[in-house]
Motif scaffolding. Structure first.
Motif, PDB file in Angstrom:
ATOM      1  N   GLY A  15      40.078   0.533 -50.228  1.00 32.82           N
ATOM      2  CA  GLY A  15      39.701   0.813 -51.605  1.00 32.82           C
ATOM      3  C   GLY A  15      39.874   2.271 -51.988  1.00 32.82           C
ATOM      4  N   LEU A  16      40.909   2.897 -51.453  1.00 32.38           N
ATOM      5  CA  LEU A  16      41.162   4.316 -51.712  1.00 32.38           C
ATOM      6  C   LEU A  16      42.160   4.505 -52.846  1.00 32.38           C
ATOM      7  CD1 LEU A  16      41.710   5.477 -48.025  1.00 32.38           C
ATOM      8  CD2 LEU A  16      39.651   5.786 -49.394  1.00 32.38           C
ATOM      9  N   ASN A  17      42.120   5.668 -53.451  1.00 30.97           N
ATOM     10  CA  ASN A  17      43.145   6.036 -54.419  1.00 30.97           C
ATOM     11  C   ASN A  17      44.395   6.522 -53.705  1.00 30.97           C
ATOM     12  OD1 ASN A  17      41.554   5.426 -56.627  1.00 30.97           O
ATOM     13  ND2 ASN A  17      40.647   7.471 -56.689  1.00 30.97           N
ATOM     14  N   GLY A  18      44.205   7.177 -52.545  1.00 27.45           N
ATOM     15  CA  GLY A  18      45.324   7.724 -51.788  1.00 27.45           C
ATOM     16  C   GLY A  18      45.726   6.814 -50.638  1.00 27.45           C
ATOM     17  N   GLU A  19      46.585   7.331 -49.786  1.00 27.79           N
ATOM     18  CA  GLU A  19      47.093   6.566 -48.655  1.00 27.79           C
ATOM     19  C   GLU A  19      46.153   6.679 -47.461  1.00 27.79           C
ATOM     20  OE1 GLU A  19      51.270   7.504 -48.010  1.00 27.79           O
ATOM     21  OE2 GLU A  19      51.527   7.720 -50.168  1.00 27.79           O
ATOM     22  N   LYS A  20      45.852   5.547 -46.861  1.00 24.61           N
ATOM     23  CA  LYS A  20      44.874   5.468 -45.769  1.00 24.61           C
ATOM     24  C   LYS A  20      45.242   6.355 -44.585  1.00 24.61           C
ATOM     25  CE  LYS A  20      44.937   1.758 -43.122  1.00 24.61           C
ATOM     26  NZ  LYS A  20      44.685   0.474 -42.462  1.00 24.61           N
ATOM     27  N   LEU A  21      46.511   6.404 -44.219  1.00 27.89           N
ATOM     28  CA  LEU A  21      46.903   7.137 -43.023  1.00 27.89           C
ATOM     29  C   LEU A  21      46.814   8.643 -43.185  1.00 27.89           C
ATOM     30  CD1 LEU A  21      49.838   4.948 -41.711  1.00 27.89           C
ATOM     31  CD2 LEU A  21      47.407   4.848 -41.153  1.00 27.89           C
ATOM     32  N   ASP A 174      38.325  -0.994 -24.947  1.00 19.68           N
ATOM     33  CA  ASP A 174      38.340   0.465 -24.994  1.00 19.68           C
ATOM     34  C   ASP A 174      38.274   0.888 -26.464  1.00 19.68           C
ATOM     35  OD1 ASP A 174      39.422   3.241 -25.129  1.00 19.68           O
ATOM     36  OD2 ASP A 174      39.766   2.930 -22.981  1.00 19.68           O
ATOM     37  N   LYS A 175      37.317   1.727 -26.761  1.00 10.03           N
ATOM     38  CA  LYS A 175      37.083   2.160 -28.147  1.00 10.03           C
ATOM     39  C   LYS A 175      38.307   2.842 -28.753  1.00 10.03           C
ATOM     40  CE  LYS A 175      33.160   4.117 -30.592  1.00 10.03           C
ATOM     41  NZ  LYS A 175      31.895   4.840 -30.435  1.00 10.03           N
ATOM     42  N   ARG A 176      39.124   3.485 -27.897  1.00  3.42           N
ATOM     43  CA  ARG A 176      40.279   4.230 -28.402  1.00  3.42           C
ATOM     44  C   ARG A 176      41.319   3.324 -29.059  1.00  3.42           C
ATOM     45  NH1 ARG A 176      41.408   7.370 -22.919  1.00  3.42           N
ATOM     46  NH2 ARG A 176      40.772   5.296 -22.213  1.00  3.42           N
ATOM     47  N   ILE A 177      41.368   2.065 -28.640  1.00  2.40           N
ATOM     48  CA  ILE A 177      42.300   1.139 -29.292  1.00  2.40           C
ATOM     49  C   ILE A 177      41.572   0.106 -30.153  1.00  2.40           C
ATOM     50  CG2 ILE A 177      44.150   1.444 -27.615  1.00  2.40           C
ATOM     51  CD1 ILE A 177      43.339  -1.312 -26.427  1.00  2.40           C
ATOM     52  N   ALA A 178      40.258   0.093 -30.068  1.00  5.67           N
ATOM     53  CA  ALA A 178      39.473  -0.881 -30.836  1.00  5.67           C
ATOM     54  C   ALA A 178      39.169  -0.406 -32.256  1.00  5.67           C
ATOM     55  CB  ALA A 178      38.169  -1.208 -30.112  1.00  5.67           C
ATOM     56  N   LEU A 179      39.002   0.911 -32.423  1.00  2.83           N
ATOM     57  CA  LEU A 179      38.622   1.423 -33.745  1.00  2.83           C
ATOM     58  C   LEU A 179      39.858   1.574 -34.618  1.00  2.83           C
ATOM     59  CD1 LEU A 179      36.502   2.331 -35.729  1.00  2.83           C
ATOM     60  CD2 LEU A 179      36.703   4.643 -34.811  1.00  2.83           C
ATOM     61  N   ASN A 180      40.068   0.580 -35.443  1.00  7.22           N
ATOM     62  CA  ASN A 180      41.191   0.498 -36.362  1.00  7.22           C
ATOM     63  C   ASN A 180      40.618   0.688 -37.766  1.00  7.22           C
ATOM     64  OD1 ASN A 180      43.231  -0.792 -38.084  1.00  7.22           O
ATOM     65  ND2 ASN A 180      44.141  -1.468 -36.154  1.00  7.22           N
ATOM     66  N   LEU A 181      41.127   1.644 -38.514  1.00  6.78           N
ATOM     67  CA  LEU A 181      40.563   1.973 -39.825  1.00  6.78           C
ATOM     68  C   LEU A 181      41.046   1.007 -40.900  1.00  6.78           C
ATOM     69  CD1 LEU A 181      40.834   5.863 -39.826  1.00  6.78           C
ATOM     70  CD2 LEU A 181      38.940   4.428 -39.053  1.00  6.78           C
ATOM     71  N   ASN A 182      40.309  -0.060 -41.085  1.00  3.87           N
ATOM     72  CA  ASN A 182      40.650  -1.031 -42.123  1.00  3.87           C
ATOM     73  C   ASN A 182      39.702  -0.971 -43.311  1.00  3.87           C
ATOM     74  OD1 ASN A 182      42.953  -2.268 -40.972  1.00  3.87           O
ATOM     75  ND2 ASN A 182      41.617  -3.306 -39.524  1.00  3.87           N
ATOM     76  N   THR A 183      38.490  -0.486 -43.096  1.00  7.63           N
ATOM     77  CA  THR A 183      37.493  -0.438 -44.167  1.00  7.63           C
ATOM     78  C   THR A 183      36.807   0.929 -44.180  1.00  7.63           C
ATOM     79  OG1 THR A 183      35.682  -1.201 -42.755  1.00  7.63           O
ATOM     80  CG2 THR A 183      37.016  -2.916 -43.845  1.00  7.63           C
ATOM     81  N   LYS A 184      36.061   1.199 -45.243  1.00  6.25           N
ATOM     82  CA  LYS A 184      35.301   2.452 -45.304  1.00  6.25           C
ATOM     83  C   LYS A 184      34.249   2.485 -44.193  1.00  6.25           C
ATOM     84  CE  LYS A 184      36.109   3.485 -50.134  1.00  6.25           C
ATOM     85  NZ  LYS A 184      35.590   3.649 -51.473  1.00  6.25           N
ATOM     86  N   TYR A 185      33.709   1.319 -43.850  1.00  7.17           N
ATOM     87  CA  TYR A 185      32.738   1.263 -42.746  1.00  7.17           C
ATOM     88  C   TYR A 185      33.408   1.720 -41.449  1.00  7.17           C
ATOM     89  CZ  TYR A 185      29.768  -0.491 -39.055  1.00  7.17           C
ATOM     90  OH  TYR A 185      29.012  -0.583 -37.913  1.00  7.17           O
ATOM     91  N   ASP A 186      34.632   1.245 -41.183  1.00  9.59           N
ATOM     92  CA  ASP A 186      35.347   1.671 -39.975  1.00  9.59           C
ATOM     93  C   ASP A 186      35.480   3.192 -39.950  1.00  9.59           C
ATOM     94  OD1 ASP A 186      35.727  -1.025 -39.311  1.00  9.59           O
ATOM     95  OD2 ASP A 186      37.710  -1.093 -40.220  1.00  9.59           O
ATOM     96  N   TYR A 187      35.822   3.768 -41.096  1.00 12.79           N
ATOM     97  CA  TYR A 187      35.984   5.221 -41.176  1.00 12.79           C
ATOM     98  C   TYR A 187      34.658   5.925 -40.895  1.00 12.79           C
ATOM     99  CZ  TYR A 187      37.659   9.756 -42.891  1.00 12.79           C
ATOM    100  OH  TYR A 187      37.999  11.073 -43.004  1.00 12.79           O
ATOM    101  N   SER A 188      33.541   5.328 -41.341  1.00 12.10           N
ATOM    102  CA  SER A 188      32.234   5.942 -41.078  1.00 12.10           C
ATOM    103  C   SER A 188      31.904   5.968 -39.584  1.00 12.10           C
ATOM    104  CB  SER A 188      31.140   5.206 -41.856  1.00 12.10           C
ATOM    105  OG  SER A 188      30.817   3.954 -41.249  1.00 12.10           O
ATOM    106  N   LEU A 189      32.488   5.046 -38.809  1.00 13.80           N
ATOM    107  CA  LEU A 189      32.236   5.009 -37.371  1.00 13.80           C
ATOM    108  C   LEU A 189      32.828   6.216 -36.649  1.00 13.80           C
ATOM    109  CD1 LEU A 189      32.866   1.226 -36.612  1.00 13.80           C
ATOM    110  CD2 LEU A 189      30.662   2.409 -36.723  1.00 13.80           C
ATOM    111  N   LEU A 190      33.766   6.899 -37.261  1.00 19.72           N
ATOM    112  CA  LEU A 190      34.358   8.085 -36.651  1.00 19.72           C
ATOM    113  C   LEU A 190      33.325   9.185 -36.428  1.00 19.72           C
ATOM    114  CD1 LEU A 190      37.823   8.537 -38.368  1.00 19.72           C
ATOM    115  CD2 LEU A 190      37.360   8.017 -35.979  1.00 19.72           C
ATOM    116  N   GLU A 191      32.298   9.235 -37.278  1.00 21.60           N
ATOM    117  CA  GLU A 191      31.263  10.254 -37.135  1.00 21.60           C
ATOM    118  C   GLU A 191      30.529  10.133 -35.807  1.00 21.60           C
ATOM    119  OE1 GLU A 191      28.729   9.940 -40.543  1.00 21.60           O
ATOM    120  OE2 GLU A 191      30.391  10.182 -41.941  1.00 21.60           O
ATOM    121  N   ASP A 192      30.413   8.892 -35.292  1.00 25.33           N
ATOM    122  CA  ASP A 192      29.702   8.645 -34.047  1.00 25.33           C
ATOM    123  C   ASP A 192      30.619   8.638 -32.827  1.00 25.33           C
ATOM    124  OD1 ASP A 192      27.348   8.344 -35.537  1.00 25.33           O
ATOM    125  OD2 ASP A 192      27.761   6.199 -35.840  1.00 25.33           O
ATOM    126  N   ALA A 193      31.929   8.717 -33.066  1.00 19.57           N
ATOM    127  CA  ALA A 193      32.885   8.597 -31.962  1.00 19.57           C
ATOM    128  C   ALA A 193      32.982   9.866 -31.146  1.00 19.57           C
ATOM    129  CB  ALA A 193      34.251   8.223 -32.520  1.00 19.57           C
TER     130      ALA A 193
END
Length: 193
Positions: A15-21, A174-193
């Motif tokens: 749900g972003l205005n810009g590009e996710k990557l 393995d969290k390094r390949i499990a955390l795929n940024l598909n939603t804003k919630y996924d992005y919020s998980l980066l704070e705890d990573a």
């Protein structure tokens, strides 16, 4: 072996205005993936698969010295199959939205590759995702367990001769390949990573 970074999606679920990557995790997340691939020293080349859906990402990658393959942007599978038609060696395919990936996990993935496999996908268990408070979209049963695709595969284009390809799986929780940024919630998980 070639490294293929999938970087042509719309990212509509964010749900972003810009590009996710281009989201930041110290640097744009797609560059986290490119740098991990390069630092692993496993690949003769790292190529990004882009489309009209990601023009700023494509421009940034080109400026970063990453060769790109332009695809239609119709979908992940279609874009991947287009990209594979341009190469003739084994490729580690990885989503450009895995910000925790590093060179060590890339080397581990390459070391686990099953040489006789046409399509070798790395999956995580539902149990692991639940423990990490993560979710994924595409599931498969592997070794009697509910598992989910990570967006990481090793593909041998020479062994793909029909539209139906025999796929092998390796479970790698393995969290390094499990955390795929598909939603804003996924992005919020980066704070705890």
């Amino acid at each position: 072996m070639i490294g293929l970074v999938m970087a042509g999606g719309r990212g509509t679920r964010m749900g972003l205005n810009g590009e996710k990557l281009l989201l930041q995790h110290g640097k744009p997340v797609v560059l986290c993936v490119v740098d991990a691939m390069r630092e692993s020293k496993c690949f003769t080349d790292v190529i990004a698969v882009t489309s009209h859906n990601s023009p700023k990402t494509q421009q940034m990658l080109s400026e970063y010295g990453v060769r790109t393959i332009q695809t239609s942007g119709e979908g992940y599978v279609q874009d991947l199959m287009t990209a594979l038609s341009f190469i003739d060696e084994i490729a580690l395919v990885i989503s450009g939205d895995l910000p925790l990936v590093d060179s060590k996990i890339i080397r581990n993935l390459v070391d686990m590759h099953k040489e006789d496999s046409a399509w070798h996908s790395f999956v995580v268990t539902k149990r692991f995702l639940d423990e990490q408070k993560m979710a994924a979209e595409f599931s498969v049963v592997c070794q009697g367990q509910d598992c989910y695709y990570t967006g990481v595969s090793i593909v041998n284009p020479k062994k793909i001769t029909t539209s139906v390809v025999a796929e092998t799986y390796t479970i790698l929780d393995d969290k390094r390949i499990a955390l795929n940024l598909n939603t804003k919630y996924d992005y919020s998980l980066l704070e705890d990573a």
